[in-house]
Design a protein around this motif. Structure first.
Motif, mmCIF file in Angstrom:
data_model
loop_
_atom_site.group_PDB
_atom_site.id
_atom_site.type_symbol
_atom_site.label_atom_id
_atom_site.label_comp_id
_atom_site.label_asym_id
_atom_site.label_seq_id
_atom_site.Cartn_x
_atom_site.Cartn_y
_atom_site.Cartn_z
ATOM 1 N N ILE A 155 0.862 -1.187 0.000
ATOM 2 C CA ILE A 155 0.000 0.000 0.000
ATOM 3 C C ILE A 155 0.893 1.230 0.000
ATOM 4 O O ILE A 155 1.811 1.337 0.818
ATOM 5 C CB ILE A 155 -0.918 0.020 1.235
ATOM 6 C CG1 ILE A 155 -1.806 -1.220 1.264
ATOM 7 C CG2 ILE A 155 -1.741 1.292 1.274
ATOM 8 C CD1 ILE A 155 -2.571 -1.407 2.574
ATOM 9 N N ARG A 168 -1.506 -5.397 1.853
ATOM 10 C CA ARG A 168 -2.824 -6.015 1.704
ATOM 11 C C ARG A 168 -2.625 -7.435 1.216
ATOM 12 O O ARG A 168 -1.822 -7.704 0.325
ATOM 13 C CB ARG A 168 -3.644 -5.229 0.682
ATOM 14 C CG ARG A 168 -4.997 -5.853 0.397
ATOM 15 C CD ARG A 168 -5.749 -5.122 -0.695
ATOM 16 N NE ARG A 168 -5.070 -5.352 -1.962
ATOM 17 C CZ ARG A 168 -4.780 -4.402 -2.850
ATOM 18 N NH1 ARG A 168 -5.081 -3.166 -2.647
ATOM 19 N NH2 ARG A 168 -4.171 -4.716 -3.970
ATOM 20 N N LEU A 194 -5.848 -5.717 5.594
ATOM 21 C CA LEU A 194 -4.964 -4.567 5.439
ATOM 22 C C LEU A 194 -4.195 -4.381 6.736
ATOM 23 O O LEU A 194 -4.800 -4.303 7.803
ATOM 24 C CB LEU A 194 -5.765 -3.277 5.204
ATOM 25 C CG LEU A 194 -6.757 -3.232 4.066
ATOM 26 C CD1 LEU A 194 -7.574 -1.948 4.145
ATOM 27 C CD2 LEU A 194 -6.015 -3.307 2.748
ATOM 28 N N SER A 199 -7.156 4.930 0.997
ATOM 29 C CA SER A 199 -6.529 4.587 -0.287
ATOM 30 C C SER A 199 -6.885 3.174 -0.726
ATOM 31 O O SER A 199 -6.754 2.829 -1.900
ATOM 32 C CB SER A 199 -5.004 4.767 -0.204
ATOM 33 O OG SER A 199 -4.407 3.702 0.505
ATOM 34 N N GLU A 200 -7.362 2.365 0.222
ATOM 35 C CA GLU A 200 -7.787 0.995 -0.060
ATOM 36 C C GLU A 200 -9.307 0.849 0.071
ATOM 37 O O GLU A 200 -9.827 -0.247 0.253
ATOM 38 C CB GLU A 200 -7.092 0.024 0.903
ATOM 39 C CG GLU A 200 -5.600 -0.061 0.683
ATOM 40 C CD GLU A 200 -5.265 -0.706 -0.659
ATOM 41 O OE1 GLU A 200 -5.876 -1.737 -1.006
ATOM 42 O OE2 GLU A 200 -4.384 -0.164 -1.361
ATOM 43 N N ARG A 236 -10.894 -5.156 4.339
ATOM 44 C CA ARG A 236 -11.470 -4.308 3.292
ATOM 45 C C ARG A 236 -12.958 -4.577 3.133
ATOM 46 O O ARG A 236 -13.390 -5.732 3.128
ATOM 47 C CB ARG A 236 -10.794 -4.550 1.954
ATOM 48 C CG ARG A 236 -9.400 -4.029 1.914
ATOM 49 C CD ARG A 236 -8.813 -4.029 0.542
ATOM 50 N NE ARG A 236 -9.091 -5.254 -0.192
ATOM 51 C CZ ARG A 236 -8.896 -5.389 -1.484
ATOM 52 N NH1 ARG A 236 -8.431 -4.411 -2.199
ATOM 53 N NH2 ARG A 236 -9.149 -6.524 -2.083
#
Length: 140
Positions: free
Chosen positions: A6, A23, A28, A65-66, A125
């Protein structure tokens, strides 16, 4: 399952041999974040409350960002430079996160010079099947 690094420019670049996070499948892991200004790479010279808010913003940015957020966090680990900073850190933490809070471990540890706090998180996630708790070996 592929392991993915990441990286986002909305959080500080690593200052050592580590990544912002990793990830694998739905999981994560965000690396320990200190109160570093992403635009200058310098540590925020502030009290533990301000450093806590800055660190939580960085963690939020890496999660975002994920496509993840605080509701997806399974565990938070907080490292404090001083036991005496616990109450101020906890107040700042509560000002950013809402109940129900994720599980959290808080310990006192030696940190980088000037750092009063470091936080890392483990998250799942959204949109991925959550692992089922199943039965523990030897359980009833």
């Amino acid at each position: 399952m592929p392991l993915t690094t990441i990286a986002t420019n909305t959080a500080p670049e690593p200052v050592g041999a580590y990544s912002q996070g990793r990830r694998i499948g739905p999981f994560l892991q965000v690396s320990g974040q200190m109160a570093i200004d992403p635009s200058t790479g310098t540590l925020l010279a502030a009290d533990v409350a301000d450093q806590t808010r800055r660190v939580l913003e960085q963690v939020r940015a890496i999660l975002a960002s994920e496509c993840a957020g605080w509701n997806d966090v399974l565990m938070v680990r907080v490292f404090l430079a001083s036991d005496g900073d616990f109450e101020a850190m906890d107040r700042a933490y509560r000002s950013v996160l809402a109940a129900p809070f994720p599980p959290r471990t808080t310990v006192t540890a030696g940190l980088a010079p000037g750092a009063l706090i470091e936080i890392d998180v483990l998250a799942v996630r959204p949109g991925h099947p959550r692992p089922s708790p199943g039965r523990l070996p030897g359980g009833d």
